[in-house]
Scaffold this motif. Structure first.
Motif, PDB file in Angstrom:
ATOM      1  N   ALA A  68       0.833  -1.204   0.000  1.00 48.05           N
ATOM      2  CA  ALA A  68       0.000   0.000   0.000  1.00 48.05           C
ATOM      3  C   ALA A  68       0.867   1.253   0.000  1.00 48.05           C
ATOM      4  CB  ALA A  68      -0.939   0.005   1.206  1.00 48.05           C
ATOM      5  N   ASN A  72       0.823   3.999  -2.911  1.00 43.67           N
ATOM      6  CA  ASN A  72       0.607   5.397  -2.544  1.00 43.67           C
ATOM      7  C   ASN A  72       1.738   6.285  -3.058  1.00 43.67           C
ATOM      8  OD1 ASN A  72      -1.708   4.696  -1.146  1.00 43.67           O
ATOM      9  ND2 ASN A  72      -0.666   4.569   0.823  1.00 43.67           N
ATOM     10  N   SER A 131      -5.970   6.025   0.148  1.00 44.80           N
ATOM     11  CA  SER A 131      -4.636   5.768   0.676  1.00 44.80           C
ATOM     12  C   SER A 131      -4.701   5.443   2.166  1.00 44.80           C
ATOM     13  CB  SER A 131      -3.774   7.006   0.430  1.00 44.80           C
ATOM     14  OG  SER A 131      -2.540   6.875   1.047  1.00 44.80           O
ATOM     15  N   CYS A 150      -9.542  -0.157  -2.316  1.00 44.55           N
ATOM     16  CA  CYS A 150      -8.786   1.096  -2.164  1.00 44.55           C
ATOM     17  C   CYS A 150      -7.570   1.122  -3.083  1.00 44.55           C
ATOM     18  CB  CYS A 150      -8.363   1.297  -0.717  1.00 44.55           C
ATOM     19  SG  CYS A 150      -9.736   1.618   0.400  1.00 44.55           S
ATOM     20  N   LEU A 154      -6.939   3.712  -6.248  1.00 35.05           N
ATOM     21  CA  LEU A 154      -5.716   4.505  -6.433  1.00 35.05           C
ATOM     22  C   LEU A 154      -5.091   4.249  -7.806  1.00 35.05           C
ATOM     23  CD1 LEU A 154      -4.087   4.237  -2.906  1.00 35.05           C
ATOM     24  CD2 LEU A 154      -4.803   6.338  -4.040  1.00 35.05           C
TER      25      LEU A 154
END
Length: 192
Positions: A68, A72, A131, A150, A154
């Motif tokens: 993640a 991000n 994020s 999620c 993104l």
């Protein structure tokens, strides 16, 4: 913040050299972004490893936490890169405004429910939301497919940003040139 600083410190524009063939738009875009992506991934790895093993945060899914962080890092680096690539000086200003709006309105400082209405309307469109939710899933435990939704959102927002940057580059060149010339004439800003 690192993405904005990178856009200030590392030029987005590729200087044309007489001895080389002029690169195509997509080559210019992705070629320079490689350096930005490296910075984004380096920052993501330093922060995530530091959180896990230096600070020692409690994390239910450490590998997903690192993934993640990397998604991000690349996504936010791309958002800022696209703004500066397509809009030049205006893009730098827009990147700062977007950062301030996201910090204020993404639920990171105050719950979204207590924020003004404008932030509640913008909330689903802010990458910070996805994020933070992806990172929160890793720390607090997984709930259904929230983590992957999620991450997917993104990636989708990043793809939309790439299309925006490539489509807006040519139409904005004239305005960017005029702004750069007026900035140079003002003798207020330092230029290289």
């Amino acid at each position: 913040v690192v993405a904005i600083l990178t856009a200030v410190l590392i030029k987005v524009k590729v200087r044309k050299r007489d001895d080389l063939v002029d690169p195509k738009l997509h080559e210019r875009f992705f070629g320079r972004f490689g350096l930005y992506m490296f910075v984004g991934l380096a920052q993501a790895l330093i922060v995530s490893f530091g959180d896990l093993w230096y600070i020692g945060i409690q994390c239910e899914a450490q590998i997903k936490f690192i993934l993640a962080a990397c998604v991000n890092g690349v996504a936010f680096m791309m958002f800022n890169y696209v703004l500066v690539f397509a809009l030049d000086n205006i893009g730098l200003g827009a990147a700062v405004i977007v950062l301030v709006l996201q910090v204020a309105g993404s639920g990171g400082t105050y719950p979204v429910e207590v924020l003004p209405t404008i932030f509640k309307v913008m909330y689903p469109f802010m990458p910070f939301k996805y994020s933070m939710d992806a990172m929160r899933e890793c720390v607090c435990g997984m709930y259904g497919n929230t983590y992957w939704e999620c991450i997917g959102m993104l990636i989708l927002m990043t793809a939309v940003a790439v299309v925006f940057g490539l489509v807006m580059y040519r139409p904005m060149r004239g305005m960017n040139r005029l702004i750069a010339e007026s900035k140079e004439k003002s003798e207020i800003m330092l230029t290289t």
